[in-house]
Scaffold this motif. Sequence first.
Motif, short mmCIF file in Angstrom:
data_model
loop_
_atom_site.label_atom_id
_atom_site.label_comp_id
_atom_site.label_asym_id
_atom_site.label_seq_id
_atom_site.Cartn_x
_atom_site.Cartn_y
_atom_site.Cartn_z
N TYR A 148 0.70 -1.27 0.08
CA TYR A 148 0.14 -0.09 0.09
C TYR A 148 0.97 1.35 -0.05
N VAL A 149 0.50 2.05 -0.96
CA VAL A 149 1.08 3.57 -1.00
C VAL A 149 0.49 4.81 -0.47
N PRO A 150 0.48 4.76 0.80
CA PRO A 150 -0.45 5.94 1.47
C PRO A 150 -0.59 7.16 0.94
N ALA A 151 0.30 7.63 0.27
CA ALA A 151 0.45 9.10 -0.42
C ALA A 151 -0.43 9.06 -1.74
N THR A 152 -0.46 7.85 -2.21
CA THR A 152 -1.31 7.80 -3.56
C THR A 152 -2.82 6.90 -3.35
N ASP A 153 -2.82 6.44 -2.04
CA ASP A 153 -3.92 5.60 -1.83
C ASP A 153 -4.12 4.15 -2.78
N GLU A 154 -2.98 3.73 -3.19
CA GLU A 154 -2.90 2.78 -4.25
C GLU A 154 -2.60 1.30 -3.44
N TYR A 155 -3.33 0.28 -3.63
CA TYR A 155 -3.30 -0.86 -2.90
C TYR A 155 -3.45 -1.95 -3.78
N TYR A 213 2.72 1.28 -8.03
CA TYR A 213 3.77 2.19 -8.27
C TYR A 213 4.15 2.84 -7.00
N GLY A 214 5.44 2.76 -6.93
CA GLY A 214 5.77 3.27 -5.52
C GLY A 214 7.11 4.21 -5.68
N LYS A 215 7.51 4.70 -6.82
CA LYS A 215 8.75 5.46 -7.03
C LYS A 215 8.66 6.79 -6.16
N GLY A 216 9.70 7.07 -5.10
CA GLY A 216 9.54 8.23 -4.43
C GLY A 216 8.65 8.37 -3.06
N TYR A 217 7.74 7.17 -2.94
CA TYR A 217 6.93 7.18 -1.76
C TYR A 217 7.46 6.08 -0.72
N CYS A 218 6.80 6.36 0.16
CA CYS A 218 6.74 5.40 1.51
C CYS A 218 5.92 4.29 1.07
N ASN A 250 10.90 1.81 3.67
CA ASN A 250 11.97 2.55 2.44
C ASN A 250 11.57 3.94 2.30
N CYS A 251 11.65 4.77 3.39
CA CYS A 251 11.52 6.04 3.36
C CYS A 251 13.05 6.48 3.88
#
Length: 149
Positions: A89-96, A113-118, A136-137
């Motif tokens: 899950y990428v909290p910044a983009t709400d992608e799961y 997709y998680g490039k540049g995100y926690c 990975n932050c």
Amino acid sequence: MGYMRNVAAVGAVTALVAGATVLSGATAQAAPNVTPQGVCGSAYKTVNSAPIGSLGTVYLTYNSTNGKNCVATIRSTPGTAKAMSTYVYVPATDEYAGDDGNFTSYAGPARVYGKGYCVSWGGAIANVYVSVDNSNCASRKESRVTTVR
């Protein structure tokens, strides 16, 4: 000549089994010695992992070409199907993305997709659950929780 015929027969059977697996849409099943790259793809490099007790490991992988993370939960010893899951899950983009069910070897792949995100990710085998948050932050400390239910 008989040796070559046997090799060709084994190759044909292997191709049929592989083709049947693809056609049946089977996911999250594998033979022993499953790797995160075998589940996610060879372009994905392992960047983090967390043990799920003695039952297996959940792996976070990353593909720098497409910027995607992939998570796979892999059992230490494949065998009778057990309840398993994996998620990312990428909290910044709400992608799961996730996968769960009864599997003999692994759950996954789950890709976002998680490039540049926690990212937050985890997995479960039977009654043991692992979750990793803020992973990975650069500046944040990750939080790991293992729960037995």
